[in-house]
Design a protein around this motif. Sequence first.
Motif, PDB file in Angstrom:
ATOM      1  N   SER A  25      44.934  36.779  58.184  1.00 28.55           N
ATOM      2  CA  SER A  25      45.572  36.663  59.377  1.00 28.55           C
ATOM      3  C   SER A  25      45.874  38.067  59.839  1.00 28.55           C
ATOM      4  O   SER A  25      45.808  38.416  61.132  1.00 28.55           O
ATOM      5  CB  SER A  25      46.657  35.806  59.560  1.00 28.55           C
ATOM      6  OG  SER A  25      46.233  34.383  59.390  1.00 28.55           O
ATOM      7  N   ILE A  26      46.377  38.954  59.060  1.00 26.51           N
ATOM      8  CA  ILE A  26      46.918  40.020  59.497  1.00 26.51           C
ATOM      9  C   ILE A  26      45.730  41.051  60.123  1.00 26.51           C
ATOM     10  O   ILE A  26      45.670  41.615  60.885  1.00 26.51           O
ATOM     11  CB  ILE A  26      47.632  40.856  58.510  1.00 26.51           C
ATOM     12  CG1 ILE A  26      48.979  40.301  58.165  1.00 26.51           C
ATOM     13  CG2 ILE A  26      47.956  42.533  58.933  1.00 26.51           C
ATOM     14  CD1 ILE A  26      49.865  40.613  57.251  1.00 26.51           C
ATOM     15  N   ARG A  27      44.739  40.971  59.346  1.00 25.66           N
ATOM     16  CA  ARG A  27      43.374  41.700  59.366  1.00 25.66           C
ATOM     17  C   ARG A  27      42.702  41.167  60.839  1.00 25.66           C
ATOM     18  O   ARG A  27      42.468  42.104  61.518  1.00 25.66           O
ATOM     19  CB  ARG A  27      42.336  41.412  58.366  1.00 25.66           C
ATOM     20  CG  ARG A  27      40.990  42.298  58.565  1.00 25.66           C
ATOM     21  CD  ARG A  27      40.099  41.989  57.351  1.00 25.66           C
ATOM     22  NE  ARG A  27      39.765  40.591  57.435  1.00 25.66           N
ATOM     23  CZ  ARG A  27      39.100  39.901  58.028  1.00 25.66           C
ATOM     24  NH1 ARG A  27      38.523  40.535  59.103  1.00 25.66           N
ATOM     25  NH2 ARG A  27      38.580  38.503  57.965  1.00 25.66           N
ATOM     26  N   ARG A  28      42.619  39.808  61.100  1.00 26.63           N
ATOM     27  CA  ARG A  28      42.065  39.465  62.187  1.00 26.63           C
ATOM     28  C   ARG A  28      42.851  39.831  63.467  1.00 26.63           C
ATOM     29  O   ARG A  28      42.505  40.123  64.408  1.00 26.63           O
ATOM     30  CB  ARG A  28      42.103  37.963  62.080  1.00 26.63           C
ATOM     31  CG  ARG A  28      40.951  37.527  61.109  1.00 26.63           C
ATOM     32  CD  ARG A  28      40.896  35.894  61.090  1.00 26.63           C
ATOM     33  NE  ARG A  28      40.210  35.603  59.925  1.00 26.63           N
ATOM     34  CZ  ARG A  28      38.810  34.575  60.169  1.00 26.63           C
ATOM     35  NH1 ARG A  28      38.671  34.415  61.460  1.00 26.63           N
ATOM     36  NH2 ARG A  28      38.093  34.425  59.201  1.00 26.63           N
ATOM     37  N   TRP A  29      44.128  39.559  63.404  1.00 25.13           N
ATOM     38  CA  TRP A  29      45.163  39.707  64.486  1.00 25.13           C
ATOM     39  C   TRP A  29      45.539  41.191  64.764  1.00 25.13           C
ATOM     40  O   TRP A  29      45.659  41.741  66.012  1.00 25.13           O
ATOM     41  CB  TRP A  29      46.374  38.906  64.390  1.00 25.13           C
ATOM     42  CG  TRP A  29      46.030  37.465  64.749  1.00 25.13           C
ATOM     43  CD1 TRP A  29      45.753  36.425  63.836  1.00 25.13           C
ATOM     44  CD2 TRP A  29      46.105  36.992  65.913  1.00 25.13           C
ATOM     45  NE1 TRP A  29      45.567  35.301  64.265  1.00 25.13           N
ATOM     46  CE2 TRP A  29      45.772  35.577  65.772  1.00 25.13           C
ATOM     47  CE3 TRP A  29      46.378  37.310  67.313  1.00 25.13           C
ATOM     48  CZ2 TRP A  29      45.740  34.762  66.803  1.00 25.13           C
ATOM     49  CZ3 TRP A  29      46.130  36.244  68.283  1.00 25.13           C
ATOM     50  CH2 TRP A  29      46.013  34.967  68.139  1.00 25.13           C
ATOM     51  N   GLN A  30      45.479  42.026  63.851  1.00 21.95           N
ATOM     52  CA  GLN A  30      46.159  43.332  63.779  1.00 21.95           C
ATOM     53  C   GLN A  30      45.199  44.493  63.883  1.00 21.95           C
ATOM     54  O   GLN A  30      45.395  45.531  63.842  1.00 21.95           O
ATOM     55  CB  GLN A  30      47.369  43.624  63.087  1.00 21.95           C
ATOM     56  CG  GLN A  30      48.662  42.784  63.258  1.00 21.95           C
ATOM     57  CD  GLN A  30      49.107  42.661  64.718  1.00 21.95           C
ATOM     58  OE1 GLN A  30      49.150  44.006  65.210  1.00 21.95           O
ATOM     59  NE2 GLN A  30      49.394  41.448  65.139  1.00 21.95           N
ATOM     60  N   GLY A  31      43.956  44.122  62.809  1.00 22.53           N
ATOM     61  CA  GLY A  31      42.854  44.990  62.640  1.00 22.53           C
ATOM     62  C   GLY A  31      43.096  45.873  61.484  1.00 22.53           C
ATOM     63  O   GLY A  31      42.810  46.944  61.493  1.00 22.53           O
ATOM     64  N   ILE A  32      44.200  45.512  60.624  1.00 26.19           N
ATOM     65  CA  ILE A  32      44.719  46.250  59.477  1.00 26.19           C
ATOM     66  C   ILE A  32      44.492  45.443  58.312  1.00 26.19           C
ATOM     67  O   ILE A  32      44.588  44.196  58.275  1.00 26.19           O
ATOM     68  CB  ILE A  32      45.916  47.112  59.642  1.00 26.19           C
ATOM     69  CG1 ILE A  32      47.027  45.873  59.853  1.00 26.19           C
ATOM     70  CG2 ILE A  32      45.916  48.004  60.675  1.00 26.19           C
ATOM     71  CD1 ILE A  32      48.538  46.402  59.864  1.00 26.19           C
ATOM     72  N   ALA A  33      44.512  46.288  57.111  1.00 27.01           N
ATOM     73  CA  ALA A  33      44.242  45.611  55.754  1.00 27.01           C
ATOM     74  C   ALA A  33      45.750  45.893  55.250  1.00 27.01           C
ATOM     75  O   ALA A  33      46.217  46.935  55.646  1.00 27.01           O
ATOM     76  CB  ALA A  33      43.113  45.946  54.970  1.00 27.01           C
ATOM     77  N   ALA A  34      46.120  45.079  54.076  1.00 21.89           N
ATOM     78  CA  ALA A  34      47.302  45.297  53.351  1.00 21.89           C
ATOM     79  C   ALA A  34      46.938  46.693  52.757  1.00 21.89           C
ATOM     80  O   ALA A  34      46.082  46.885  51.893  1.00 21.89           O
ATOM     81  CB  ALA A  34      47.702  44.127  52.430  1.00 21.89           C
ATOM     82  N   ARG A  85      49.554  31.891  46.723  1.00 19.25           N
ATOM     83  CA  ARG A  85      48.569  31.127  47.328  1.00 19.25           C
ATOM     84  C   ARG A  85      48.520  31.427  48.632  1.00 19.25           C
ATOM     85  O   ARG A  85      47.643  31.211  49.721  1.00 19.25           O
ATOM     86  CB  ARG A  85      48.736  29.409  47.116  1.00 19.25           C
ATOM     87  CG  ARG A  85      50.142  29.017  47.836  1.00 19.25           C
ATOM     88  CD  ARG A  85      50.379  27.560  47.412  1.00 19.25           C
ATOM     89  NE  ARG A  85      51.670  27.171  47.884  1.00 19.25           N
ATOM     90  CZ  ARG A  85      51.827  26.852  49.004  1.00 19.25           C
ATOM     91  NH1 ARG A  85      51.139  26.722  50.253  1.00 19.25           N
ATOM     92  NH2 ARG A  85      53.361  26.369  49.131  1.00 19.25           N
ATOM     93  N   LEU A  86      49.616  31.958  49.286  1.00 22.28           N
ATOM     94  CA  LEU A  86      49.794  32.344  50.809  1.00 22.28           C
ATOM     95  C   LEU A  86      49.218  33.856  50.910  1.00 22.28           C
ATOM     96  O   LEU A  86      49.020  34.190  52.165  1.00 22.28           O
ATOM     97  CB  LEU A  86      51.303  32.312  51.436  1.00 22.28           C
ATOM     98  CG  LEU A  86      51.716  30.680  51.423  1.00 22.28           C
ATOM     99  CD1 LEU A  86      53.072  30.829  51.867  1.00 22.28           C
ATOM    100  CD2 LEU A  86      50.991  29.795  52.241  1.00 22.28           C
ATOM    101  N   ALA A  87      49.336  34.699  50.098  1.00 24.50           N
ATOM    102  CA  ALA A  87      48.828  36.039  50.269  1.00 24.50           C
ATOM    103  C   ALA A  87      47.709  36.254  51.015  1.00 24.50           C
ATOM    104  O   ALA A  87      47.378  37.003  51.818  1.00 24.50           O
ATOM    105  CB  ALA A  87      49.041  36.883  49.123  1.00 24.50           C
ATOM    106  N   LEU A  88      46.711  35.656  50.299  1.00 23.65           N
ATOM    107  CA  LEU A  88      45.183  35.988  50.943  1.00 23.65           C
ATOM    108  C   LEU A  88      45.110  35.417  52.465  1.00 23.65           C
ATOM    109  O   LEU A  88      44.650  36.196  53.179  1.00 23.65           O
ATOM    110  CB  LEU A  88      44.139  35.283  50.140  1.00 23.65           C
ATOM    111  CG  LEU A  88      44.195  35.752  48.467  1.00 23.65           C
ATOM    112  CD1 LEU A  88      43.270  35.165  47.717  1.00 23.65           C
ATOM    113  CD2 LEU A  88      43.631  37.306  48.603  1.00 23.65           C
TER     114      LEU A  88
END
Length: 69
Positions: A13-22, A5-8
Amino acid sequence: MADSRLALPLMDSIRRWQGIAAPNAAARHGLKDFEGLIAALEKLRGELVFEDEPASFEAALAACKEPEA
C-alpha cells in the motif's frame, strides 16, 4: 526477521500510494508493530464511548482558559 501478516500488504500500500518502498529492516520492523497495535485497539472495542454531554469538553476548555489581562 519474518514479516507479520500485515507487513507485506502495508508495504504494498505504501509503495502504491506514496511511491516508496520500506528502506530497511527497521522500517519493516515498524510495520510489524501495527499488528499488535491493531489487536490492542480491537480489545478496547465497545469500551470507549463518547461522553453523554458533549458540552463538557467546552466547559473543560473554558476552565483551562487563561484569564484575560
